[in-house]
Design a protein around this motif. Structure first.
Motif, mmCIF file in Angstrom:
data_model
loop_
_atom_site.group_PDB
_atom_site.id
_atom_site.type_symbol
_atom_site.label_atom_id
_atom_site.label_comp_id
_atom_site.label_asym_id
_atom_site.label_seq_id
_atom_site.Cartn_x
_atom_site.Cartn_y
_atom_site.Cartn_z
ATOM 1 N N ALA A 141 0.830 -1.204 0.000
ATOM 2 C CA ALA A 141 0.000 0.000 0.000
ATOM 3 C C ALA A 141 0.867 1.258 0.000
ATOM 4 N N TYR A 142 1.950 1.230 0.770
ATOM 5 C CA TYR A 142 2.867 2.385 0.775
ATOM 6 C C TYR A 142 3.537 2.546 -0.589
ATOM 7 N N LEU A 143 3.920 1.422 -1.207
ATOM 8 C CA LEU A 143 4.521 1.471 -2.544
ATOM 9 C C LEU A 143 3.546 2.054 -3.553
ATOM 10 N N ALA A 144 2.286 1.624 -3.478
ATOM 11 C CA ALA A 144 1.286 2.127 -4.422
ATOM 12 C C ALA A 144 0.962 3.596 -4.169
ATOM 13 N N SER A 145 1.096 4.055 -2.923
ATOM 14 C CA SER A 145 0.731 5.433 -2.595
ATOM 15 C C SER A 145 1.585 6.439 -3.364
ATOM 16 N N GLY A 146 2.855 6.119 -3.563
ATOM 17 C CA GLY A 146 3.721 7.034 -4.298
ATOM 18 C C GLY A 146 3.274 7.216 -5.736
ATOM 19 N N TYR A 147 2.875 6.132 -6.387
ATOM 20 C CA TYR A 147 2.427 6.230 -7.771
ATOM 21 C C TYR A 147 1.038 6.860 -7.860
ATOM 22 N N ILE A 148 0.206 6.641 -6.851
ATOM 23 C CA ILE A 148 -1.106 7.298 -6.835
ATOM 24 C C ILE A 148 -0.942 8.808 -6.725
ATOM 25 N N VAL A 149 -0.040 9.253 -5.849
ATOM 26 C CA VAL A 149 0.232 10.684 -5.719
ATOM 27 C C VAL A 149 0.817 11.234 -7.011
ATOM 28 N N TRP A 150 1.705 10.468 -7.632
ATOM 29 C CA TRP A 150 2.317 10.906 -8.893
ATOM 30 C C TRP A 150 1.263 11.061 -9.988
ATOM 31 N N LEU A 151 0.348 10.082 -10.112
ATOM 32 C CA LEU A 151 -0.713 10.173 -11.114
ATOM 33 C C LEU A 151 -1.658 11.331 -10.813
ATOM 34 N N TRP A 152 -1.990 11.531 -9.536
ATOM 35 C CA TRP A 152 -2.888 12.622 -9.173
ATOM 36 C C TRP A 152 -2.271 13.968 -9.520
ATOM 37 N N ARG A 153 -0.989 14.132 -9.226
ATOM 38 C CA ARG A 153 -0.330 15.407 -9.531
ATOM 39 C C ARG A 153 -0.234 15.629 -11.032
ATOM 40 N N ALA A 154 0.068 14.551 -11.774
ATOM 41 C CA ALA A 154 0.161 14.689 -13.225
ATOM 42 C C ALA A 154 -1.193 15.057 -13.823
#
Length: 283
Positions: free
Chosen positions: A237-250
């Motif tokens: 979940a922590y690993l996925a959180s970084g990519y979720i934040v990255w997609l949201w910002r993009a």
């Protein structure tokens, strides 16, 4: 007679004790760092002895000690350049070399092509080295609230957590060799991405409320019920959180760019007309 000669024997002893205590405080964070290094090294030894459950557990113990050395240094105000360099070297062994060797001995060596197995383990170790080098260079300029790329302890936890979970389920490493290959590559490459991962170091003392402490205690209790089955999903979940934040910002950035250029805006319309009359495209 100078001031040193005027001091009584009791005052000299008190000054000596204070000096020795101060030196001990400077050595305390390094002791935690050396403990982190020891458990990383011991994990490699356990993997060579085919005790992969002990090897993965050693990585988690090293994570705990690594989280303590920095906090102890800040609490005692004994941060030094020597301690920072020692911490990086210990992290390279415990969270770079150790996880790569553990998962290679446990599963990757069972792949049909030994070169693919070697490449996966090396990519993980190399990404850990690059991640630590980038962190040391950017330590004074990066946002304290987020890590730039997956932290090396978290990447090591992904690998070690996968080994622990499979061992708890009585699944042999050879049976999930390609899954181990994917886990190794994803965790390794995540360390050198520009994705932002939340840093718990940014939490101030005021932010730690009674409810947060109670929730943390409940979380520890849940983990102790069945560590392998609970730790790995939490780490994922922590690993996925970084990519979720990255997609949201993009996505947010793209949406904001479209909103800034409103075709109904008279200013933009005038710019388009002038560009057509002049034969030039608008900037």
């Amino acid at each position: 007679m100078n001031d040193e000669d005027r001091k009584t024997l009791r005052e000299r002893r008190a000054a000596l004790k204070l000096k020795l205590r101060r030196r001990g405080m400077f050595a305390l964070p390094s002791m935690f760092t050396l403990g982190c290094l020891f458990f990383g090294f011991f994990g490699i030894i356990q993997a060579m002895n085919l005790r992969f459950d002990y090897a993965a557990t050693c990585v988690f113990v090293a994570m705990v000690l690594d989280s303590l050395d920095g906090r102890v240094a800040r609490m005692t105000k004994t941060q030094t350049a020597f301690g920072a360099e020692l911490d990086s070297l210990a992290d390279m062994v415990s969270f770079g070399a150790a996880p790569a060797l553990i998962i290679y001995e446990w599963s990757l060596s069972s792949l049909p092509n030994s070169r693919i197995a070697l490449a996966a383990a090396f990519i993980y170790a190399a990404c850990a080295a690059l991640r630590l080098a980038r962190f040391n260079v950017q330590i004074s300029v990066v946002d304290k609230s987020f890590f730039n790329g997956l932290p090396s302890p978290a990447a090591a936890a992904v690998v070690a957590g996968f080994v622990l979970l499979m061992d708890d389920l009585d699944i042999e490493g050879a049976d999930v060799a390609w899954w181990a290959f994917a886990v190794t590559l994803v965790s390794g490459i995540s360390m050198v991405t520009t994705a932002k991962f939340f840093s718990f170091k940014a939490m101030s003392r005021r932010a730690v409320s009674f409810t947060a402490v109670a929730t943390l205690a409940v979380g520890f209790g849940v983990i102790l019920m069945d560590p392998p089955k609970v730790l790995f999903p939490v780490i994922l979940a922590y690993l996925a959180s970084g990519y979720i934040v990255w997609l949201w910002r993009a996505t947010h950035k793209s949406t904001q760019t479209l909103l800034d250029v409103d075709p109904c805006d008279p200013a933009n319309a005038e710019a388009d007309v002038s560009a057509e009359t002049s034969g030039k495209k608008p900037d």
